[in-house]
Motif scaffolding. Structure first.
Motif, mmCIF file in Angstrom:
data_model
loop_
_atom_site.group_PDB
_atom_site.id
_atom_site.type_symbol
_atom_site.label_atom_id
_atom_site.label_comp_id
_atom_site.label_asym_id
_atom_site.label_seq_id
_atom_site.Cartn_x
_atom_site.Cartn_y
_atom_site.Cartn_z
ATOM 1 N N MET A 1 0.796 -1.153 0.221
ATOM 2 C CA MET A 1 -0.092 -0.091 -0.038
ATOM 3 C C MET A 1 0.871 1.114 -0.075
ATOM 4 N N LYS A 2 0.646 2.357 -0.793
ATOM 5 C CA LYS A 2 1.461 3.273 -0.925
ATOM 6 C C LYS A 2 1.196 4.420 0.057
ATOM 7 N N PRO A 3 2.178 5.004 0.617
ATOM 8 C CA PRO A 3 1.969 5.982 1.797
ATOM 9 C C PRO A 3 1.100 7.090 1.159
ATOM 10 N N THR A 4 0.476 7.769 2.226
ATOM 11 C CA THR A 4 -0.120 9.042 1.915
ATOM 12 C C THR A 4 0.787 10.066 1.908
ATOM 13 N N LEU A 5 0.347 11.265 1.444
ATOM 14 C CA LEU A 5 1.218 12.450 1.332
ATOM 15 C C LEU A 5 1.431 12.654 2.571
ATOM 16 N N LYS B 1 8.983 4.212 4.205
ATOM 17 C CA LYS B 1 9.851 3.935 2.907
ATOM 18 C C LYS B 1 9.366 4.815 1.744
ATOM 19 N N LEU B 2 10.026 5.751 1.037
ATOM 20 C CA LEU B 2 9.455 6.420 -0.199
ATOM 21 C C LEU B 2 9.465 5.554 -1.261
ATOM 22 N N PRO B 3 8.369 5.441 -1.894
ATOM 23 C CA PRO B 3 8.553 4.780 -3.373
ATOM 24 C C PRO B 3 9.370 4.952 -4.217
ATOM 25 N N GLU C 1 5.797 7.620 -11.459
ATOM 26 C CA GLU C 1 4.269 7.716 -11.266
ATOM 27 C C GLU C 1 3.746 7.984 -9.891
ATOM 28 N N TYR C 2 4.169 7.595 -8.919
ATOM 29 C CA TYR C 2 3.703 7.949 -7.772
ATOM 30 C C TYR C 2 3.793 9.534 -7.292
ATOM 31 N N TYR C 3 4.826 10.012 -7.709
ATOM 32 C CA TYR C 3 5.352 11.398 -7.434
ATOM 33 C C TYR C 3 4.644 12.363 -8.411
ATOM 34 N N TRP C 4 4.303 11.898 -9.468
ATOM 35 C CA TRP C 4 3.288 12.649 -10.353
ATOM 36 C C TRP C 4 1.878 12.862 -9.508
ATOM 37 N N GLN C 5 1.492 11.795 -9.003
ATOM 38 C CA GLN C 5 0.364 11.740 -8.420
ATOM 39 C C GLN C 5 0.348 12.707 -7.184
#
Length: 321
Positions: free
Chosen positions: A1-5, A15-17, A21-25
């Motif tokens: 699961m990706k971390p929220t902002l 941990k930073l992904p 694409e995640y950083y564009w989001q």
């Protein structure tokens, strides 16, 4: 699961992904709330900025530069107004603004400022209005009897958006709360060597920021970040806060706001434990039905008094007709 902002900003163990694409989001999410500058400085302070892609860092820096220029202008205009209040012998407290950015985010450009909010005393309204008008601002609207601020604006050379000054004589509608604004004034203290230009105590600043977030139903991440920064920077006495909120008939509003913040960032419990929680529907806002229920809860059910709820319903209906 990706971390929220918020997790990326405030939870160093997350941990930073690595996926671009995640950083564009994240950039798209920041754009909705205009929080690029806050994110830049928080990531810098927490030593996590270098762990993000170069394009992401560049985007944050570019946004920061435009905010910096805007805030320098805002500071100049604010200082000119405050000098006039000092010269006129009128008590005034700047709310939020560039001083809030410098003190709690570490830089004048670390938090965008779109207008100038000044707290004055109600009996000084006429003289304060005269000062603002002498500085070139025209009143935008008639002073609503049940409201707590009025706005003035003026055109600025090279800017398509007029500069707005809001004069506040309270923080909430008087007929939907028992807030004692005199208590905020009593603990306010002069800024630097001024006599009449003051700032809120840390405690009342936090109280005000919580009420401000509630008034906007926490619709933007900027309200979360303001509250979180104060929780990290200040040692707030929550018992006093809830006791005061109970007297002021703002207890549900205060608890609701902090409950939402602590739900989104549970790590805050280890910094300043908050136990006065109530269930909220914030996590289900993407559902149309839950979003509507959340609006009803915010608009009518977050008042301590049934009388205040009825008055708020009346205000809402009368404003539509």
């Amino acid at each position: 699961m990706k971390p929220t902002l918020l997790q990326v900003l405030y939870e160093p163990q997350v941990k930073l992904p690595i996926a671009f694409e995640y950083y564009w989001q994240l950039l798209n999410e920041m754009e909705k709330s205009k929080i690029h500058a806050q994110a830049l400085f928080i990531l810098k302070q927490n030593g996590r900025l270098k762990g993000t892609p170069a394009f992401f860092q560049q985007a944050l820096h570019e946004k920061f530069q435009s905010i910096l220029y805007q805030n320098i202008l805002m500071k100049n205009q604010t200082d000119r107004l405050l000098c006039e209040f000092e010269r006129g012998g009128l008590d005034v407290i700047p709310l939020k603004g560039t001083s809030f950015s410098e003190k709690h985010f570490g830089h004048i450009g670390a938090r965008p400022t779109s207008d100038i909010d000044l707290l004055i005393k109600a009996y000084d309204m006429e003289e304060a209005t005269n000062i603002v008008k002498r500085m070139g601002y025209a009143q935008k609207e008639k002073q609503a009897p049940n409201h707590f601020h009025t706005a003035f604006s003026k055109e600025l050379p090279g800017s398509e958006i007029p500069l707005t000054v809001e004069l506040h004589w309270d923080l909430l509608k008087k007929d939907t709360a028992n807030l004692e604004i005199s208590e905020f004034w009593k603990e306010a203290y002069p800024i630097d060597d001024s006599v009449y230009v003051k700032q809120l105590s840390d405690y009342h600043l936090f109280y005000m920021i919580c009420l401000h977030g509630w008034r906007h139903n926490m619709v933007s991440l900027k309200y979360f970040i303001d509250i979180i920064q104060l929780i990290l920077n200040l040692n707030i006495d929550y018992k006093r806060l809830i006791d005061d909120a109970k007297r002021h008939k703002t207890k549900k509003r205060t608890i609701r706001t902090l409950s939402i913040v602590y739900e989104q960032l549970p790590i805050l419990q280890s910094i300043n434990e908050f136990t006065e929680k109530i269930p909220t529907l914030y996590n289900q806002r993407n559902s149309p039905i839950k979003k509507y229920a959340d609006f009803i809860d915010y608009s009518f059910l977050s008042f301590d008094s049934p009388k205040h709820s009825i008055i708020e319903i009346y205000h809402m209906l009368s404003s539509k007709y």
